[in-house]
Design an enzyme around this catalytic site. Sequence first.
Site, PDB file in Angstrom:
ATOM      1  N   SER A 136      11.038  33.079 -27.409  1.00 49.90           N
ATOM      2  CA  SER A 136      11.229  31.870 -28.222  1.00 49.90           C
ATOM      3  C   SER A 136      11.282  30.673 -27.297  1.00 49.90           C
ATOM      4  CB  SER A 136      12.531  31.956 -29.019  1.00 49.90           C
ATOM      5  OG  SER A 136      12.842  30.713 -29.628  1.00 49.90           O
ATOM      6  N   TYR A 148      21.456  34.107 -29.019  1.00 47.07           N
ATOM      7  CA  TYR A 148      20.028  34.268 -29.318  1.00 47.07           C
ATOM      8  C   TYR A 148      19.184  33.663 -28.198  1.00 47.07           C
ATOM      9  CZ  TYR A 148      15.480  33.863 -31.568  1.00 47.07           C
ATOM     10  OH  TYR A 148      14.140  33.961 -31.832  1.00 47.07           O
TER      11      TYR A 148
END
Length: 257
Positions: A136, A148
Amino acid sequence: MPRPVALITGPTSGIGAGYARRYARDGYDLVLVARDGHRLEQLAGELKSEAGSVEIMPADLAQAGDRDKVAERLADGVQVLVNNAGFGMSGEFWATDPADLQRQLDVNVAAVMHLTRAALPAMRDAGTGTVINIASVAGLLPGRGSTYSASKAWVISFSEGLANSLQGSGVGVHAVCPGYVHTEFHSRAGLDMAQVPSFMWLEVDDVVRESLADIARGKVVIVPGTQYKFLVATGRAMPRRLAMLFTKRFGGGRGRT
């Protein structure tokens, strides 16, 4: 000649489904891995007209036993592994159930490590293979949430290190770093995305197409979308503290794990 095989984790929606459809069109046999057996069966039914064969493997990659089951299949040999399964959560780190944090780490990090380790020996023996790790843009920008972003930063560093180690082997390892993509990801995470401007959103097919083109060119860390290439380049040029403040103000760096 036997068809090449692509194993894809998390293929029942979003980016994973995009890769599954693309590899089916390209004539690959597919091995599809996800928790939801019913959705796997639905996807397999859709893809059978294009893919040579579609094997489904219901598995929860947060569970060591299920990771081992998928690893055994990878040890038999595949040409492509797409480590796409992963998830984020809303809420602050200190208020999140530790069991949920561990499950996130198991899926986003441990599964990527173990499945890649299982796939590489057969790929090296064959002198060819591709591992695509879905990371990401959050892993490239400081202060973009906590666990995350940290998990995706690990995926990027892991992919870069392996890519260096495998140079000349015929096996490529790549980290794809999307920004906001129109998928189920954010609603599943409980994140309110109403404030994100429309020009920041990407489409799944564009992410898949652009990433595969960059993989064919040998690029290791891939950031789809001109807007995100600019954002990452700008963030890297800033002093890290300034980049963290920028992310906090404009990138939603709080309220997510």
